[in-house]
Each structure stands twice: as C-alpha cells, then as structure tokens.
Design an enzyme around this catalytic site. Structure first.
Site, PDB file in Angstrom:
ATOM      1  CG  ASP A   1      -2.010  -0.969   1.225  1.00 35.33           C
ATOM      2  OD1 ASP A   1      -2.023  -1.822   0.315  1.00 35.33           O
ATOM      3  OD2 ASP A   1      -2.879  -0.903   2.119  1.00 35.33           O
TER       4      ASP A   1
ATOM      5  CG  HIS B   1       2.348  -0.018   4.352  1.00 32.96           C
ATOM      6  ND1 HIS B   1       2.142  -0.983   5.330  1.00 32.96           N
ATOM      7  CD2 HIS B   1       1.191   0.669   4.260  1.00 32.96           C
ATOM      8  CE1 HIS B   1       0.905  -0.856   5.789  1.00 32.96           C
ATOM      9  NE2 HIS B   1       0.307   0.139   5.166  1.00 32.96           N
TER      10      HIS B   1
HETATM   11 ZN   LIG Z   1      -2.566   3.222   3.075  1.00 35.17          ZN
END
Ligand SMILES: [Zn+2]
Length: 276
Positions: A103, A243
């Site tokens: 992400d 991430h």
């Molecule tokens: Zn996010």
C-alpha cells in the site's frame, strides 16, 4: 500489549471523530498535480481533520519523513474497525499460494527495490496505489504493471472513505483510476470502511480488498519481526499487507529479501490477487 491496543483504539476513535466533524470538500481539479495534493498523505492525523487540499503544505513533499515516527495514516489496523469485511479472495487453484500486497506507493525509492526482489524470485504482488503518488511517479507506476503485478486503488489522497458521501467515494476512485489504470479492487485507506463505503465502491465496479496477515511493517518492528509475522501466520489464500510508500520502508525491503527465498523454498507461490 494492552496499552498498545488501547492507544490503537483511542487513535481510531480520535480519527473517526476528527473525520466526522471535518468539512467535506470534494476533490477538485484545483488540487491536481500540485504538491498540495501530497500533503494529506503525510499529514492526516488524529489531531488534524484531514484537509483535502492543504493551502500551505510542509516542505517535505518528496522526501520521506526524516524521523522515526510512523505515519499516522496507517495507524489503524483492520481488526479494530467494525465491521470487518470478509477476508480476501477465494483463490482459484489454491494450493500453497499467498498474495503479497503493498500500500501507499508508488514510491521512487522503495517500489523499484520491491519490484526487483519480486522479479528475482518469480513472485508477483498487488500494489494498492495512491492516485496522487502515481501521478507524481508515472514511470514507477507503469513499471509495476509491466512486471505482471496487479494494481489496486488506494484512493486519490489516502482519505478516510467513511467520512465521505457516496459521491466523494466515487470521485476518489475514478480520479485515481484515471491515473493508475483500470482495476477492480480498492483498499480503503487505514482499513476504514463500513457498508456504505462497500456499496459506494460496488457502484464503481470495485471490490473492497482487505488483508489477512498484517505485518505492521509501518511500525518498523525490524525485518526479522516482519518475516516472523508472515511465516507464523502463513496459510493458503492469505493476503499479506505491507507498504511500499508513506515513509521509510527499508525494513519492508529487507524483510522481503528474506521472505521470498524462504517462502519459495517452502513451496509457496506468491501471486497477484485474482480479479483485481
Ligand atoms: Zn494506506
């Protein structure tokens, strides 16, 4: 751990309250392209209702945050939000397959490193990109797709979708799609969702795609801890949350460099999430 959970819950409540009282300003063309659009992804916090377009963004627009403080926008684990959506995908063919997902990118430093590692091990992943980030780094965004990975929508500027009207959710999706290209999967930022969000996403042809294994890599617990979390929770069909943007992701990269050979040696295939 109790205090951590309490803090997490308090943070969730604070974010929700701040968001609920914020004036909703539709994402408009005035914010396109400029550095101001980047500001919300860096500044959303429980103590500041997220301004859609910050008039005077902090100087650090393109540099990762210099401190060790985690970006607060990823501080909300799904399991402290209600209601939790059904887990992920029912993978076809199953077997020993898991789905890495990243992400908050694309990011000029971390995303290429992650793509290199995936390529070296014949692995693929799904990248839930922030539209305003993809607009800043179009070549990296394009490289993600060209490598056979999947792309998902992570909104234009990392907004709490539960604080937006349905039209706002739609605008976040469509504006991002215009930059990242077509996808059928959206992951609500911070895991903040509710039935209205799910319905609004559905009207945009989007499936809400959450995760099963939260590595909490944004907390920078050390690469070994990230590895242990994945290995310890590994199960067929699991979607793994990591991430590639939003801060210093060197631990994520280091963990991936250990995980990929270890998982593939153990017979796991790492694929893009089906249907995104
Ligand atoms: Zn996010």
């Amino acid at each position: 751990m109790a205090s951590v959970r309490f803090f997490g819950s308090a943070l969730v409540i604070a974010v929700a309250m701040a968001a609920a009282t914020a004036t909703v300003v539709p994402v408009g063309p005035a914010s396109a392209g400029g550095p101001a659009t980047h500001a919300p992804t860096q500044t959303v916090s429980p103590t500041h209702a997220p301004p859609p377009v910050a008039p005077t963004p902090p100087a650090a627009v393109t540099t990762p945050e210099p401190t060790l403080q985690p970006p607060k926008f990823v501080a909300v684990p799904r399991d402290e939000r209600a209601p939790a959506p059904p887990p992920a995908t029912g993978p076809t063919g199953a077997g020993k397959v898991m789905y890495l997902s990243f992400d908050d990118g694309p990011h000029p430093a971390w995303t290429p490193k992650i793509l290199d590692l995936l390529g070296q091990h014949g692995a693929h992943a799904t990248f839930f990109q922030i539209g305003s980030e993809a607009a800043q780094y179009p070549t990296i965004a394009a490289r993600v797709r060209s490598g056979g990975n999947a792309v998902g929508n992570h909104t234009w500027d990392h907004r709490d979708l539960t604080a937006l009207p349905a039209e706002g959710v739609a605008a976040q999706v469509t504006r991002t799609t215009a930059v990242i290209g077509a996808t059928r999967c959206t992951r609500p930022p911070m895991g903040l969702t509710n039935p209205a969000v799910v319905a609004a996403l559905g009207r945009q042809g989007q499936r809400q795609q959450m995760w099963d294994i939260d590595t909490r890599d944004w907390q920078r617990p050390g690469a070994a801890r990230i590895v242990d979390t994945v290995v310890g929770q590994a199960r067929s069909g699991a979607v793994i949350l990591m991430h590639d943007g939003g801060g210093d992701r060197s631990q994520t990269v280091d963990a991936l460099a250990q995980l990929l050979p270890r998982l593939t040696r153990a017979g796991w295939r790492l694929e893009a999430i089906p249907g995104c």
